[in-house]
Motif scaffolding. Sequence first.
Motif, PDB file in Angstrom:
ATOM      1  N   ARG A  16       0.836  -1.206   0.000  1.00 61.13           N
ATOM      2  CA  ARG A  16       0.000   0.000   0.000  1.00 61.13           C
ATOM      3  C   ARG A  16       0.875   1.263   0.000  1.00 61.13           C
ATOM      4  O   ARG A  16       1.974   1.262   0.541  1.00 61.13           O
ATOM      5  N   ARG A  17       0.340   2.323  -0.623  1.00 61.00           N
ATOM      6  CA  ARG A  17       1.060   3.607  -0.593  1.00 61.00           C
ATOM      7  C   ARG A  17       1.082   4.129   0.828  1.00 61.00           C
ATOM      8  O   ARG A  17       0.102   3.927   1.571  1.00 61.00           O
ATOM      9  N   PRO A  18       2.137   4.817   1.229  1.00 61.71           N
ATOM     10  CA  PRO A  18       2.167   5.364   2.601  1.00 61.71           C
ATOM     11  C   PRO A  18       1.027   6.358   2.819  1.00 61.71           C
ATOM     12  O   PRO A  18       0.671   7.096   1.902  1.00 61.71           O
ATOM     13  N   VAL A  19       0.435   6.348   4.008  1.00 63.19           N
ATOM     14  CA  VAL A  19      -0.654   7.289   4.286  1.00 63.19           C
ATOM     15  C   VAL A  19      -0.100   8.626   4.782  1.00 63.19           C
ATOM     16  O   VAL A  19      -0.826   9.604   4.890  1.00 63.19           O
ATOM     17  N   THR A  20       1.177   8.672   5.073  1.00 60.88           N
ATOM     18  CA  THR A  20       1.794   9.920   5.533  1.00 60.88           C
ATOM     19  C   THR A  20       2.575  10.556   4.385  1.00 60.88           C
ATOM     20  O   THR A  20       2.822   9.917   3.365  1.00 60.88           O
ATOM     21  N   ILE A  21       2.941  11.833   4.551  1.00 59.31           N
ATOM     22  CA  ILE A  21       3.766  12.491   3.530  1.00 59.31           C
ATOM     23  C   ILE A  21       5.091  12.912   4.153  1.00 59.31           C
ATOM     24  O   ILE A  21       5.200  12.976   5.375  1.00 59.31           O
ATOM     25  N   LEU A  22       6.040  13.198   3.290  1.00 50.64           N
ATOM     26  CA  LEU A  22       7.377  13.571   3.776  1.00 50.64           C
ATOM     27  C   LEU A  22       7.429  15.076   4.043  1.00 50.64           C
ATOM     28  O   LEU A  22       8.206  15.803   3.446  1.00 50.64           O
ATOM     29  N   TYR A  23       6.543  15.548   4.937  1.00 51.70           N
ATOM     30  CA  TYR A  23       6.529  16.965   5.280  1.00 51.70           C
ATOM     31  C   TYR A  23       7.801  17.300   6.069  1.00 51.70           C
ATOM     32  O   TYR A  23       8.207  16.492   6.900  1.00 51.70           O
ATOM     33  N   PRO A  24       8.469  18.418   5.837  1.00 50.25           N
ATOM     34  CA  PRO A  24       8.106  19.529   4.956  1.00 50.25           C
ATOM     35  C   PRO A  24       8.634  19.439   3.523  1.00 50.25           C
ATOM     36  O   PRO A  24       8.395  20.342   2.742  1.00 50.25           O
ATOM     37  N   ALA A  25       9.336  18.341   3.180  1.00 51.36           N
ATOM     38  CA  ALA A  25       9.835  18.228   1.804  1.00 51.36           C
ATOM     39  C   ALA A  25       8.671  18.202   0.823  1.00 51.36           C
ATOM     40  O   ALA A  25       8.746  18.760  -0.277  1.00 51.36           O
ATOM     41  N   GLU A  26       7.587  17.562   1.222  1.00 47.80           N
ATOM     42  CA  GLU A  26       6.385  17.496   0.396  1.00 47.80           C
ATOM     43  C   GLU A  26       5.356  18.439   1.007  1.00 47.80           C
ATOM     44  O   GLU A  26       5.188  18.421   2.233  1.00 47.80           O
ATOM     45  N   ALA A  27       4.711  19.232   0.174  1.00 47.79           N
ATOM     46  CA  ALA A  27       3.745  20.207   0.707  1.00 47.79           C
ATOM     47  C   ALA A  27       2.562  19.502   1.364  1.00 47.79           C
ATOM     48  O   ALA A  27       2.077  18.491   0.867  1.00 47.79           O
ATOM     49  N   ALA A  28       2.128  20.046   2.510  1.00 47.51           N
ATOM     50  CA  ALA A  28       0.986  19.463   3.214  1.00 47.51           C
ATOM     51  C   ALA A  28      -0.301  19.764   2.465  1.00 47.51           C
ATOM     52  O   ALA A  28      -0.420  20.794   1.815  1.00 47.51           O
ATOM     53  N   LYS A  29      -1.253  18.832   2.565  1.00 47.97           N
ATOM     54  CA  LYS A  29      -2.559  19.028   1.936  1.00 47.97           C
ATOM     55  C   LYS A  29      -3.308  20.104   2.708  1.00 47.97           C
ATOM     56  O   LYS A  29      -3.292  20.099   3.935  1.00 47.97           O
ATOM     57  N   LYS A  30      -3.934  21.028   1.986  1.00 48.20           N
ATOM     58  CA  LYS A  30      -4.661  22.101   2.682  1.00 48.20           C
ATOM     59  C   LYS A  30      -6.091  22.161   2.208  1.00 48.20           C
ATOM     60  O   LYS A  30      -6.395  21.858   1.068  1.00 48.20           O
ATOM     61  N   THR A  31      -6.960  22.569   3.119  1.00 46.00           N
ATOM     62  CA  THR A  31      -8.368  22.792   2.781  1.00 46.00           C
ATOM     63  C   THR A  31      -8.705  24.190   3.290  1.00 46.00           C
ATOM     64  O   THR A  31      -7.910  24.779   4.033  1.00 46.00           O
ATOM     65  N   PRO A  32      -9.868  24.726   2.950  1.00 48.14           N
ATOM     66  CA  PRO A  32     -10.224  26.053   3.483  1.00 48.14           C
ATOM     67  C   PRO A  32     -10.293  26.064   5.010  1.00 48.14           C
ATOM     68  O   PRO A  32     -10.244  27.125   5.624  1.00 48.14           O
ATOM     69  N   LEU A  33     -10.412  24.896   5.634  1.00 52.51           N
ATOM     70  CA  LEU A  33     -10.497  24.841   7.100  1.00 52.51           C
ATOM     71  C   LEU A  33      -9.141  24.579   7.768  1.00 52.51           C
ATOM     72  O   LEU A  33      -9.063  24.477   8.986  1.00 52.51           O
TER      73      LEU A  33
END
Length: 127
Positions: A16-33
């Motif tokens: 399975r693909r990792p559920v986490t990201i390599l923050y801060p190398a990879e930009a964090a997902k953002k929503t209006p909230l």
Amino acid sequence: MAFFEMVKTALKTVVRRPVTILYPAEAAKKTPLTRGHVTIDESRCISCGTCQRKCPAQAIVISKEAKTWQIDRLRCVVCNSCVDTCPVKCLVMDTQYSSPVTARSVEIVTITYVKPPKPEKKDEPKQ
Ligand code: SF4
Ligand code: SF4
């Protein structure tokens, strides 16, 4: 049985693909909230002190005399309480995260709000 369950879970995890990201190398997902960091429109702040009183982390300090609003980003827990309670809505929760810091630094903003003059009372005509 428990062993096979464990192996099944381990194998699933490997493919399975990792559920986490390599923050801060990879930009964090953002929503209006997304709660990134608190910003202020210093031209509208009336120095009422509500944000300071409502902040559970004592991250905000207001000085009416010096006309300053200051925030300690290491104290701020990004709860949004100051934004919700500011009576003039001059605080905003920006969705961008503030830059990482390793040492305590307090951001100081000079309040530039100017109270509008009271309208002059018109003399009532004498009868
Ligand atoms: S977001 Fe919460 S913790 Fe941060 S300054 Fe505002 S009230 Fe304080
Ligand atoms: S930021 Fe808002 S709540 Fe805080 S002192 Fe200014 S007007 Fe009052």
